[in-house]
Design a protein around this motif. Structure first.
Motif, PDB file in Angstrom:
ATOM      1  N   GLU A  46       7.257  -4.070   1.609  1.00  0.00           N
ATOM      2  CA  GLU A  46       7.537  -2.684   1.235  1.00  0.00           C
ATOM      3  C   GLU A  46       9.027  -2.462   1.046  1.00  0.00           C
ATOM      4  O   GLU A  46       9.462  -1.795   0.118  1.00  0.00           O
ATOM      5  CB  GLU A  46       7.003  -1.728   2.304  1.00  0.00           C
ATOM      6  CG  GLU A  46       5.500  -1.639   2.304  1.00  0.00           C
ATOM      7  CD  GLU A  46       4.962  -0.802   3.456  1.00  0.00           C
ATOM      8  OE1 GLU A  46       3.743  -0.645   3.530  1.00  0.00           O
ATOM      9  OE2 GLU A  46       5.759  -0.321   4.274  1.00  0.00           O
ATOM     10  N   GLU A  66       9.881  11.411   7.809  1.00  0.00           N
ATOM     11  CA  GLU A  66       8.947  10.310   8.063  1.00  0.00           C
ATOM     12  C   GLU A  66       9.481   9.323   9.098  1.00  0.00           C
ATOM     13  O   GLU A  66       8.869   8.286   9.337  1.00  0.00           O
ATOM     14  CB  GLU A  66       8.654   9.541   6.761  1.00  0.00           C
ATOM     15  CG  GLU A  66       7.659  10.220   5.861  1.00  0.00           C
ATOM     16  CD  GLU A  66       7.407   9.420   4.591  1.00  0.00           C
ATOM     17  OE1 GLU A  66       6.268   9.423   4.115  1.00  0.00           O
ATOM     18  OE2 GLU A  66       8.334   8.784   4.073  1.00  0.00           O
ATOM     19  N   ASN A  67      10.663   9.606   9.654  1.00  0.00           N
ATOM     20  CA  ASN A  67      11.231   8.711  10.664  1.00  0.00           C
ATOM     21  C   ASN A  67      11.570   7.345  10.131  1.00  0.00           C
ATOM     22  O   ASN A  67      11.348   6.330  10.797  1.00  0.00           O
ATOM     23  CB  ASN A  67      10.205   8.498  11.784  1.00  0.00           C
ATOM     24  CG  ASN A  67      10.519   9.348  12.963  1.00  0.00           C
ATOM     25  OD1 ASN A  67      11.689   9.606  13.248  1.00  0.00           O
ATOM     26  ND2 ASN A  67       9.489   9.813  13.634  1.00  0.00           N
ATOM     27  N   TYR A 101       8.086  -0.386   6.065  1.00  0.00           N
ATOM     28  CA  TYR A 101       7.653  -0.907   7.350  1.00  0.00           C
ATOM     29  C   TYR A 101       7.523  -2.432   7.298  1.00  0.00           C
ATOM     30  O   TYR A 101       7.994  -3.134   8.172  1.00  0.00           O
ATOM     31  CB  TYR A 101       6.340  -0.248   7.778  1.00  0.00           C
ATOM     32  CG  TYR A 101       5.650  -1.056   8.798  1.00  0.00           C
ATOM     33  CD1 TYR A 101       6.240  -1.250  10.043  1.00  0.00           C
ATOM     34  CD2 TYR A 101       4.459  -1.703   8.504  1.00  0.00           C
ATOM     35  CE1 TYR A 101       5.654  -2.054  10.962  1.00  0.00           C
ATOM     36  CE2 TYR A 101       3.876  -2.506   9.438  1.00  0.00           C
ATOM     37  CZ  TYR A 101       4.479  -2.690  10.657  1.00  0.00           C
ATOM     38  OH  TYR A 101       3.906  -3.505  11.565  1.00  0.00           O
ATOM     39  N   THR A 102       6.908  -2.978   6.259  1.00  0.00           N
ATOM     40  CA  THR A 102       6.843  -4.435   6.122  1.00  0.00           C
ATOM     41  C   THR A 102       7.955  -4.907   5.198  1.00  0.00           C
ATOM     42  O   THR A 102       8.538  -4.122   4.461  1.00  0.00           O
ATOM     43  CB  THR A 102       5.495  -4.889   5.536  1.00  0.00           C
ATOM     44  OG1 THR A 102       5.391  -4.360   4.213  1.00  0.00           O
ATOM     45  CG2 THR A 102       4.323  -4.404   6.347  1.00  0.00           C
ATOM     46  N   THR A 130       0.121  -7.349  15.797  1.00  0.00           N
ATOM     47  CA  THR A 130       0.215  -6.557  14.583  1.00  0.00           C
ATOM     48  C   THR A 130      -1.146  -5.963  14.284  1.00  0.00           C
ATOM     49  O   THR A 130      -2.162  -6.632  14.447  1.00  0.00           O
ATOM     50  CB  THR A 130       0.637  -7.468  13.423  1.00  0.00           C
ATOM     51  OG1 THR A 130       1.707  -8.275  13.883  1.00  0.00           O
ATOM     52  CG2 THR A 130       1.071  -6.673  12.233  1.00  0.00           C
ATOM     53  N   PRO A 131      -1.197  -4.712  13.857  1.00  0.00           N
ATOM     54  CA  PRO A 131      -2.501  -4.109  13.583  1.00  0.00           C
ATOM     55  C   PRO A 131      -3.308  -4.938  12.581  1.00  0.00           C
ATOM     56  O   PRO A 131      -2.749  -5.528  11.669  1.00  0.00           O
ATOM     57  CB  PRO A 131      -2.145  -2.748  12.990  1.00  0.00           C
ATOM     58  CG  PRO A 131      -0.763  -2.469  13.399  1.00  0.00           C
ATOM     59  CD  PRO A 131      -0.097  -3.776  13.614  1.00  0.00           C
ATOM     60  N   THR A 170       6.901   2.661   2.756  1.00  0.00           N
ATOM     61  CA  THR A 170       7.508   3.165   3.975  1.00  0.00           C
ATOM     62  C   THR A 170       8.566   2.239   4.549  1.00  0.00           C
ATOM     63  O   THR A 170       9.166   2.560   5.554  1.00  0.00           O
ATOM     64  CB  THR A 170       6.440   3.379   5.056  1.00  0.00           C
ATOM     65  OG1 THR A 170       5.633   2.205   5.107  1.00  0.00           O
ATOM     66  CG2 THR A 170       5.577   4.570   4.752  1.00  0.00           C
ATOM     67  N   TYR A 192       0.828  -1.197   0.000  1.00  0.00           N
ATOM     68  CA  TYR A 192       0.000   0.000   0.000  1.00  0.00           C
ATOM     69  C   TYR A 192       0.864   1.249   0.000  1.00  0.00           C
ATOM     70  O   TYR A 192       0.390   2.341  -0.240  1.00  0.00           O
ATOM     71  CB  TYR A 192      -0.907   0.012   1.229  1.00  0.00           C
ATOM     72  CG  TYR A 192      -1.949  -1.079   1.193  1.00  0.00           C
ATOM     73  CD1 TYR A 192      -3.047  -0.989   0.342  1.00  0.00           C
ATOM     74  CD2 TYR A 192      -1.817  -2.219   1.972  1.00  0.00           C
ATOM     75  CE1 TYR A 192      -3.987  -1.982   0.290  1.00  0.00           C
ATOM     76  CE2 TYR A 192      -2.761  -3.234   1.933  1.00  0.00           C
ATOM     77  CZ  TYR A 192      -3.848  -3.110   1.085  1.00  0.00           C
ATOM     78  OH  TYR A 192      -4.777  -4.100   1.027  1.00  0.00           O
ATOM     79  N   SER A 193       2.128   1.058   0.348  1.00  0.00           N
ATOM     80  CA  SER A 193       2.994   2.207   0.542  1.00  0.00           C
ATOM     81  C   SER A 193       4.441   1.765   0.359  1.00  0.00           C
ATOM     82  O   SER A 193       4.716   0.583   0.158  1.00  0.00           O
ATOM     83  CB  SER A 193       2.746   2.729   1.963  1.00  0.00           C
ATOM     84  OG  SER A 193       3.635   3.759   2.271  1.00  0.00           O
TER      85      SER A 193
END
Lengths: 79, 728
Positions: free
Chosen positions: B71, B214-215, B67-68, B495-496, B65, B62-63
């Motif tokens: 990604e 964005e850290n 994060y996963t 995990t969300p 970032t 989805y992005s």
């Protein structure tokens, strides 16, 4: 007068506009990546059999998230 | 001679990216994993207008970032491999959100073309999109496609290739305004980055600045290793974050996302026209009203799971039998063709049985994966996770954990190998690990024959109840151990569960077939090589060092004596029949002696000191050691160990009688043994599958050691407890 609510309080079928999102870090990022940003209109389309998670319709797709995750989002009901 | 053009496909999950990839590359594709991680890497080839195209299907995200894992893979591919072009695959009916990823790719500056996919679905929902206008706004090709039937695909390829050639690899980052709070600091950062040439050979400078705001952990780590400027940039980011928090009670990351969506909204303002007159009847919403209904939803889910289960293990049984028979025939042929001896034993018992053991699962795995692929592609899998998440969360698991459990034998008779592989649908690393480690506790098909044998001997009055209890025990153990693991060694917040519920779609046959075949082939390849090697080791352990010459001579002389007596006795007489019955007894005695002396036998005897705590003697130990290779071996090894020669796993009667009469055995021993077999080390094929899914031998090894320890503790507790209260 506008009232802001928690998604938990919305009934199935009710529409609302996202006012603010307080989630940070991993969850905050995930929420925003999916398009939950202030100003977005959402509609609660259902809740799982145990009332959690909740399903939302927005921007042409359906999203599910847990109640405690939705708690970071405040909304303003439409109508 | 034209140069090969590399094109990466990027897009959200459920945007039809894989369907498009399949439509473009057809059979000319290759699947593997990205080095060191389990994210799938798909590559394929196609040609368009005389150009050779090399397509890479990036993982659905989805992005970008980082994060996963997905990604990170997608982002690093784009940055490090610098493909000549990117095709952004967008689901036209959810264009706004899909553009979020595309905008991030454009911000990096890569040459990109957009595929407005599923235009047919969008049209049905009353959405009209002006592709030409969007193309004009962004200055890049935008092509309408319907990947399911291949519409627009050819045009997409020619336009993308032409655009790639036109851009000739130049990166032109898109600049979006991030408002009065961030824009000044961004320009300041960009200036510093460019004067110091900080990482600019790898990353575009503005993008780098954004990542600091964005850290982004990955970039920060890379930055710190490179230059002192990293500290300065971090300080700048921290300062502006502080400021945002004070004045706006928000933080840069959130502002960036808001502005990106704002940019997308303005970009699409005159592009999307929604047909408001038309009453939009959303098929998926109606389906969900029934399929996730609080009463009918769970019932339907049980029905679907049960049906898959029933189908897999009933229908799958036939091809399973064929494969087994095939290996039996091959084994016989080799057996007859080769002279008796070690080589024959190695080839038949070691290699053919080992390979057969792995390959006989292939039909089951294929059918199971066929269903899983269907459920995933149809969108129902996400609903299963949605409905069960609340329950599984209590145990530190995720809604998506249910499938691996069921497939592994949550309903007695499954198989942990496809079960563990089904855990691939779990995106969350911690929950996935907990699932991988506990799914082997289920009553898989290989454990069933042992349970049936023991239950029929020791619990003849309550067979069905006993079987039910042991299956439930598998579930309870899996859930409780998950809970324990998640609050100890795999601790961490859940995990969300921010998950898309994709619209229901009828999967394409081709997509389902490709999915199924990819996974099956991976299984054959990986499990095949390792398992054959291991089964050779097990064979060696049960064969060597063999009996010393004097012992062999002793048995040989016994046989000769019987043969000599037989020669004198009248054929068919009572005496002759008695003598003939004595021959196999000698063979058995020899077999037992050989087994006792073999490495496996010595291990079994050595283990007796400990294993007697749980009530197991050395013979049982050998069977259990063999069972680590494959649980099917337990019954036949028990048979061998109890010197009954070849025992067919189906016809367990003689062994059953033997056990019933044996003074070593009681209902308590049997209960203790069943618990141990249910819970101890997963079979080797499963261990290999765990390694593959968990991404390292560490967790595979852990599952062997931990599960065995847990099983032993549990069995010992039951055995000793039972003895205390006077059972057994």
């Amino acid at each position: 007068m506008t009232t802001t609510l928690n998604i938990r309080k919305l009934a199935v079928g009710q529409k609302a506009i996202i006012k603010s999102i307080t989630a940070q870090g991993e969850l905050g990022r995930r929420i925003r990546d999916m398009g939950l940003v202030p100003g977005t209109e959402i509609e609660v389309t259902g809740r799982a059999p145990l009332k959690d998670p909740v399903a939302l319709r927005m921007k042409g797709f359906t999203l599910s998230l847990r109640n405690n995750e939705a708690d970071h989002i405040t909304v303003e009901p439409v109508e | 001679m034209s140069k090969r053009i590399r094109i990466a496909l990027a897009g959200n999950p459920n945007a039809g990216k894989t369907t498009l990839f399949n439509a473009i590359t057809g059979a000319r594709q290759h699947v593997g994993n990205y080095p060191g991680i389990t994210v799938e890497k798909k590559e394929g080839f196609a040609s368009s207008g005389g150009r050779e195209l090399h397509l890479v299907d990036l993982p659905g995200t989805y992005s970008l970032t980082a994060y996963t894992q997905e990604e990170l893979v997608a982002r690093n591919y784009l940055i490090d491999e610098r493909p000549e072009a990117v095709i952004g695959v967008l689901n036209a009916s959810a264009l706004e959100r899909n553009m979020y990823l595309a905008v991030q790719v454009l911000e990096m500056g890569l040459p990109m073309a957009l595929a407005l996919n599923m235009m047919d679905e969008a049209a049905k929902q009353g959405i009209r999109i002006d592709a030409a206008r969007l193309s004009e706004h962004l200055g890049i090709p935008v092509v309408e496609t319907v990947a399911r039937n291949g519409k627009g695909v050819e045009g997409l390829l020619t336009q993308t290739a032409a655009y790639a050639e036109q851009r000739a690899g130049s990166w032109e980052p898109l600049e979006i305004s991030y408002g009065p709070d961030l824009d000044p600091v961004i320009s300041e950062m960009v200036e510093r980055i460019e004067t110091e040439k900080f990482l600019t050979d790898r990353y575009p400078s503005r993008w780098l600045a954004l990542k600091y705001l964005e850290n982004d952990d990955e970039i920060r780590v890379v930055g710190r290793k490179t230059d002192k400027l990293a500290e300065e940039l971090e300080a700048m980011a921290a300062k502006v974050a502080e400021h945002c928090k004070k004045t706006l009670s928000t933080y840069p990351e959130a502002i960036i996302a808001d502005y990106r969506y704002g940019y997308i909204t303005s970009l699409l303002r005159d592009v999307i026209v929604r047909d408001t007159d038309r009453q939009r009847i959303d098929f998926s919403d109606n389906m969900d009203r029934l399929l996730t209904h609080k009463v009918f939803g769970p019932l339907g889910m049980l029905g679907v799971l049960f049906m898959i289960y029933w189908f897999t293990f009933t229908v799958g049984d036939y091809p399973l039998g064929w494969v087994e028979n095939f290996f039996a025939v091959v084994g016989d042929m080799v057996s007859n063709g080769l002279p008796d001896g070690l080589l024959k034993s190695l080839i038949v018992s070691g290699i053919i049985d080992g390979a057969g053991g792995v390959l006989s699962f292939v039909p089951l795995i294929m059918i199971m994966f066929l269903f899983i692929a269907f459920l995933e592609d149809s969108g129902y899998m996400a609903r299963i996770a949605y409905m069960l998440d609340r329950v599984f969360r209590i145990f530190g698991l995720h809604g998506c954990s249910v499938m691996p459990f069921i497939v592994s034998g949550g309903i007695a008779g499954g198989c942990a190998v496809p079960g563990v592989m089904a855990a691939r649908t779990l995106r969350s690393p911690r929950e996935k690990l907990a699932t991988l480690l506990t799914a082997p506790f289920m009553t898989c098909g290989a454990k069933v024959p042992v349970f049936i044998l023991l239950i029929s001997v020791f619990f003849p009055q309550n067979q069905a109840l006993a079987m039910f209890c042991i299956t439930m025990l598998g579930w309870v153990s899996a859930l409780i151990v998950s809970r324990i693991l998640r609050s100890t060694i795999i601790r961490g917040p859940s995990t969300p569960f921010v998950m898309e519920l994709p619209p229901y779609r009828l999967p394409t046959l081709r997509g389902v077939m490709i999915h199924t075949w990819e996974r099956t082939w991976q299984y054959i390849k990986k499990a095949g090589t390792v398992i054959v090697a291991i089964s050779i080791v097990i064979w060696a352990m049960m064969t060597f060092p063999g009996l010393p010459a004097d012992r062999l001579a002793h048995f040989e002389s016994q046989r000769e004596a019987i043969h000599a007596e037989l020669a004198q006795a009248q054929p068919g007489s009572d005496l002759a029949q008695k003598l003939e019955k004595r021959l196999p007894l000698v063979d058995n005695a020899e077999g037992e002696a050989a087994l006792r002396g073999s490495i496996a036998g010595r291990i079994g005897i050595a283990l007796e000191g400990i294993s007697s705590l749980a009530g197991f003697d050395w013979r049982t130990n050998i069977a259990l050691v063999g069972g680590v290779a494959a649980k099917e071996v337990i019954v036949s090894t028990l048979g061998t160990a109890y010197s009954l020669g070849e025992v067919d796993t189906e016809a367990t009667q003689p062994l059953a009688e033997r056990l019933a009469k044996s003074p070593h055995w009681s209902a308590l021993t049997a209960a203790s043994l069943m618990i141990f077999i249910l819970l101890y080390a997963p079979c080797f094929v499963t261990v290999v599958a765990i390694r593959q899914e968990a991404g390292g031998w560490k967790w595979a090894l852990f599952s062997v050691v931990f599960n065995t320890g847990f099983a032993f503790a549990f069995s010992t507790l039951v055995y000793q407890g039972g003895k205390l209260i006077g059972l057994g």
